[in-house]
Every structure is written in structure tokens, then in C-alpha cells.
Design a protein around this motif. Structure first.
Motif, PDB file in Angstrom:
ATOM      1  N   THR A   8       0.843  -1.194   0.000  1.00 51.45           N
ATOM      2  CA  THR A   8       0.000   0.000   0.000  1.00 51.45           C
ATOM      3  C   THR A   8       0.878   1.244   0.000  1.00 51.45           C
ATOM      4  O   THR A   8       1.939   1.279   0.618  1.00 51.45           O
ATOM      5  N   LYS A   9       0.420   2.242  -0.712  1.00 46.47           N
ATOM      6  CA  LYS A   9       1.220   3.460  -0.839  1.00 46.47           C
ATOM      7  C   LYS A   9       1.196   4.273   0.446  1.00 46.47           C
ATOM      8  O   LYS A   9       0.179   4.361   1.113  1.00 46.47           O
ATOM      9  N   ALA A  10       2.316   4.884   0.727  1.00 47.74           N
ATOM     10  CA  ALA A  10       2.365   5.811   1.850  1.00 47.74           C
ATOM     11  C   ALA A  10       1.650   7.094   1.450  1.00 47.74           C
ATOM     12  O   ALA A  10       1.609   7.456   0.283  1.00 47.74           O
TER      13      ALA A  10
ATOM     14  N   PHE B  28      11.074  15.453   4.368  1.00 50.96           N
ATOM     15  CA  PHE B  28      11.045  14.349   5.322  1.00 50.96           C
ATOM     16  C   PHE B  28      10.095  13.306   4.756  1.00 50.96           C
ATOM     17  O   PHE B  28       9.472  13.529   3.723  1.00 50.96           O
ATOM     18  N   SER B  29       9.963  12.189   5.467  1.00 56.31           N
ATOM     19  CA  SER B  29       9.005  11.207   4.953  1.00 56.31           C
ATOM     20  C   SER B  29       7.573  11.722   5.088  1.00 56.31           C
ATOM     21  O   SER B  29       6.718  11.331   4.315  1.00 56.31           O
ATOM     22  N   HIS B  30       7.323  12.598   6.032  1.00 59.88           N
ATOM     23  CA  HIS B  30       5.941  13.022   6.276  1.00 59.88           C
ATOM     24  C   HIS B  30       5.710  14.512   6.116  1.00 59.88           C
ATOM     25  O   HIS B  30       4.574  14.968   6.234  1.00 59.88           O
ATOM     26  N   ILE B  31       6.748  15.302   5.909  1.00 56.64           N
ATOM     27  CA  ILE B  31       6.604  16.758   5.761  1.00 56.64           C
ATOM     28  C   ILE B  31       7.545  17.232   4.659  1.00 56.64           C
ATOM     29  O   ILE B  31       8.615  16.655   4.472  1.00 56.64           O
ATOM     30  N   VAL B  32       7.126  18.266   3.950  1.00 54.13           N
ATOM     31  CA  VAL B  32       8.050  18.965   3.057  1.00 54.13           C
ATOM     32  C   VAL B  32       8.143  20.414   3.508  1.00 54.13           C
ATOM     33  O   VAL B  32       7.145  21.137   3.472  1.00 54.13           O
ATOM     34  N   TRP B  33       9.310  20.794   3.962  1.00 56.34           N
ATOM     35  CA  TRP B  33       9.520  22.186   4.339  1.00 56.34           C
ATOM     36  C   TRP B  33       9.952  22.979   3.112  1.00 56.34           C
ATOM     37  O   TRP B  33      10.857  22.553   2.374  1.00 56.34           O
ATOM     38  N   THR B  34       9.333  24.118   2.941  1.00 50.06           N
ATOM     39  CA  THR B  34       9.904  25.114   2.047  1.00 50.06           C
ATOM     40  C   THR B  34      10.341  26.275   2.922  1.00 50.06           C
ATOM     41  O   THR B  34       9.512  26.927   3.561  1.00 50.06           O
ATOM     42  N   LEU B  35      11.643  26.476   2.987  1.00 40.03           N
ATOM     43  CA  LEU B  35      12.193  27.531   3.838  1.00 40.03           C
ATOM     44  C   LEU B  35      12.531  28.743   2.988  1.00 40.03           C
ATOM     45  O   LEU B  35      13.261  28.630   2.002  1.00 40.03           O
TER      46      LEU B  35
END
Length: 436
Positions: A234-236, A327-334
Motif C-alpha cells: 500500500t502506498k504511503a 522528510f518522509s511526512h513533511i516537506v519544508w519550504t524555507l
DNA sequence: AATGCGGGGTC
DNA sequence: GACCCAGCATT
């Protein structure tokens, strides 16, 4: 002979074939890896922790540095945690490093510094789960325990055409039973490594290289022509995006040539790592569209308030660059802004007393600044006012860290970077800054 | 059982 | 850009 018995016999033959030819292949094809050069249980253990969710090529240089710096269980157990984290810098999943050191203390205190070789003891070590326990027991001690990781589940799901979802817990248990049955007498270590080696080199996730595969002849998925569609998984769910404003604060006066960094809280995301201070960016105006960039003026204002609230006396000046961190669960745009430390204003009498009562400095460059306490003491009313001025809280996945905003702050120069562990995104930003 | 937890290679 | 990697801890 019934059909069932015939099937069983065929499957049994397939198993024997698999074990024999896989092992033969491994003895010829196995890679020369640093942790395979000795049979040192400590080395095996370190390598297995580093290899969790991490590729061999990535791990090799980290492994070599790590055992050079911490040659024994005792050396690791007695080291300062910051040094262990610094050695792990860039490898990710930093709780592995902290759990590893915790476990080193367990081994030192409970097992006389010798990595234990019984199942319960190994399993009881912090950071050691079903896979790693099996890997240590089989590779270091040749005990007939299965070591089922993603590679092994992929290989077995194809060879035996198992369509269970490998993301489910029970599937791993099923695979462990199967893997245990396949271990040839006295060959647990080599066989388990052979399974993983096959998954890494031949039976890869996409476009498996079946032709050179030593067990292609009896591979059920290959025979059925469905090797590319296995394993079932199953896809994450996709990581959620987070826009953040980061401050690269350049010091003045006694801080000239230094920039301000902050330590993250002791738990959670990037625990105890150092970073440039950053805060959630408020949502862009509705009219601007969902992906619209925050207007420059609004961003500068927002950043100014955030820094002030955090006790950082600095003025944002201009946008410097954008950086992305996944990250596996977040994408930060700084969005990183260059800021200048403000001249320190004369302290009020009340706050001067607090300041003088604070512990003496611990040296120049490494002096900690308890920014929150200093700020709260110096300007309690201003802080309260600013807190009131803040817009209503919006969704932030890092709410605890933002609310506490409690990290120690330090002024560092280029050379000081060797003493602090940074996530890669900040490592790159700081290196880029200091190179200018 | 589901979620949090990095970073990078591959296709 | 999607996937996924020598997974574990926590809930």
C-alpha cells in the motif's frame, strides 16, 4: 499421490533449490563491505542500525568514521551525546543514534561490554527490533534466526508469488516463518545476507535483473510473468507541505562574523539538532492563490515579530534564498532571510539584575544564551503585547517546538560548525553562507 | 494498526 | 516526480 501432496513436494523442492543456489551465488558475488571484514558483533550491530532504511553506499563512510571515533561498545557508551549525533549528521533518523548510545550503555552495564548472543537480550536493546535482532544473531553469531527486511520480503514475495501486502504487520510474521525454514544448516549468517544481497543487486524493486538471477528457474513470479507487479504494498500518504520563514542572523559587535543558531527540543522531529531559527509562514492571501509567495513586506514583518517573541534582537533585511527539505511526512519550504543583530539597548534595572544573576559565560563562541528567559525578564510586557498581536494560530506540524521556542541560541562562526550537528538543509545553507 | 521519524538513489 | 530503501518506537 494427491494433487496436494504433489504441490507440497514441488514447493519443498523449490525451497531447497532456492537455498542452495542462492548461497552458492552469494559466496561468489558478495560485496566487500567494511563490516564484513571482521566478525565483530559490535561492528555488525552498528552497521545494522545504520542500514535501517538507508542504502549501503550511503552507510559506508559513516560506518568507517563511526568505528574510528567509537571503536568499542564502551567508547560509545562513554561518549558525549553531541559527539554521537555529530557522527550521525546527515544520515537521518537521528533517534537511531540516541537509541544506539542508550543500548551501548545497556551492553556495558548489563553484559560486560559484550554484545549478547541470546534472542531476548538482543531484542531488549534500544533500537533493536525484529529485523535487527535477527541480523545480529545470524550474522554475528550464526544463529538460525530470520532477518526479514524490505529486500527479503520483496525476494520472497516474488519467488513464492506471495500477494500479501508487505506493509501489513502479519505479512512480516509470515515471511519470517518462511525465511526461517529456508536457512540451511549452519549457514544462517551467509544465507540471510545472501537474501538481502540478492534484493539489493538482482531482485530490485523496479525492473529486476532476472537473467543473472541464480534462482530464476523456480521463481514463481517470473514463471507467471508478474515479477514486476510484486511485492504488493500500500502506498504511503504524501508528505504535507509546510512553508517556513528562516532567519540567518548576522552578529554585530562582539558577535561580528558569527551567525545565530538554535537547538531543537529533546524529542520529536530532528531532536536536539541545531538549525537556523525558523517559524511557520502565515498563509498567503487568499487572492494570491494557494501556492502564492508571501509578499516580501508581510514576510519581513512576520519574521521580525517571531524573532522578537523568541528574544532574538534582530531586523530582517532581505530575502536570501529558498531551500527545500523533504522528510518522509513533511516537506519544508524555507524562505531564508538575512537579518542583522540589533545594537543591544541599555537594559532596564530590573532585567539587569536577572542578567547579572545568570550563570557566568562558558567561553566566547560557545556561550549559551537563554534567549527566552532573558527576553521574558527584560521585556515581559512587550512580550505579552507581541503575543497578543500574533495572528490566530494556524496549522503547524511543529506546533510544540514553535510554541515552546525553547532552544538554546548560540553565535557561531565557520569553525564552530564542527561542534554542532545540523540537518543537511541547514548544513548546506550555513556552508553556502560561510563560503561567500 | 497507524503514525512519526531523514535523506538520498534510482528509474 | 514517484518510489523505496539491511525499520523501530510510540500510541
Amino acid at each position: 499421490m494427491t494433487t496436494d501432496e504433489k504441490h507440497v513436494e514441488t514447493r519443498q523442492e523449490a525451497k531447497l533449490f532456492f537455498s542452495r543456489f542462492l548461497l552458492e551465488w552469494y559466496h561468489i558475488q558478495k560485496r566487500d563491505l567494511p563490516w564484513r571484514r571482521h566478525r565483530n558483533p559490535y561492528y555488525i550491530w552498528i552497521s545494522e542500525i545504520m542500514l535501517q532504511q538507508t542504502r549501503v553506499d550511503t552507510v559506508i563512510p559513516y560506518f568507517n568514521r563511526f568505528i574510528e571515533r567509537f571503536p568499542t561498545v564502551e567508547a560509545l557508551a562513554d561518549a558525549p551525546e553531541e559527539e554521537v549525533l555529530k557522527c550521525w549528521e546527515g544520515l537521518g533518523y537521528y533517534s537511531r543514534a540516541r537509541n544506539l548510545q542508550h543500548a551501548a550503555k545497556q551492553v556495558k552495564e548489563n553484559y560486560g561490554g559484550q554484545v549478547p548472543d541470546d534472542r531476548d537480550a538482543v531484542f531488549g536493546l534500544k533500537g533493536v527490533g525484529p529485523y535487527t535482532a535477527g541480523a545480529i544473531l545470524s550474522i554475528a553469531f550464526n544463529r538460525p534466526e530470520p532477518a526479514v527486511d524490505g529486500n527479503v520480503m520483496r525476494v520472497l514475495s516474488r519467488y513464492f508469488l506471495i500477494e500479501d501486502d508487505i506493509a501489513k504487520g502479519p505479512t512480516r510474521v509470515k515471511m519470517e516463518k518462511l525465511a526461517a525454514e529456508l536457512i540451511p544448516e549452519g549457514e544462517a549468517g551467509s544465507f540471510n545476507q545472501a537474501l538481502m544481497e540478492l534484493g539489493a543487486l538482482i531482485c530490485t524493486p523496479k525492473s529486476p535483473r532476472c537473467l543473472p538471477c541464480p534462482v530464476m528457474e523456480h521463481c514463481a513470479a517470473r514463471l507467471a510473468g508478474c515479477e514486476a507487479s510484486l511485492p504488493v504494498k500500500t502506498k504511503a500518504k504524501p508528505p504535507r507541505p509546510e512553508e517556513r520563514l528562516a532567519a540567518l542572523v548576522e552578529g554585530r559587535g562582539e558577535h561580528a562574523g558569527r551567525v545565530l543558531i538554535r537547538q531543537r527540543p529533546a524529542s520529536g522531529l530532528l531532536a536536539r539538532m541545531w538549525e537556523l531559527p525558523h517559524w511557520p509562514a502565515p498563509p498567503a492571501e487568499p487572492g494570491g492563490g494557494s501556492g502564492a509567495l508571501l509578499p516580501e513586506a508581510a514576510a519581513l514583518d512576520r519574521l521580525r515579530r517571531s524573532m522578537s517573541q523568541a528574544g532574538i534582537h534582530a531586523r530582517p533585511e532581505e530575502h536570501w534564498m529558498a531551500a527545500e527539505h523533504t522528510f518522509s511526512h513533511i516537506v519544508w519550504t524555507l524562505q531564508v532571510y538575512r537579518c542583522r543583530e540589533e545594537a543591544v539597548l541599555p537594559l532596564a534595572a530590573e532585567s539587569r539584575a536577572v542578567y547579572l544573576a545568570a550563570p557566568a559565560g562558558r567561553g566566547d563562541s560557545a556561550m549559551a544564551v537563554d534567549a527566552d528567559a532573558a527576553q521574558a525578564a527584560a521585556q515581559p510586557q512587550a512580550a505579552a503585547l507581541q503575543a497578543d498581536e500574533q495572528p490566530a494560530l494556524f496549522d503547524s506540524g511543529d506546533a510544540a517546538a514553535d510554541a515552546a521556542d525553547s532552544g538554546a541560541l548560540r553565535w557561531i562562526n565557520r569553525e564552530d560548525m564542527a561542534n554542532y550537528a545540523f540537518p543537511n538543509v541547514f548544513l548546506k545553507l550555513l556552508n553556502s553562507y560561510f563560503e561567500q
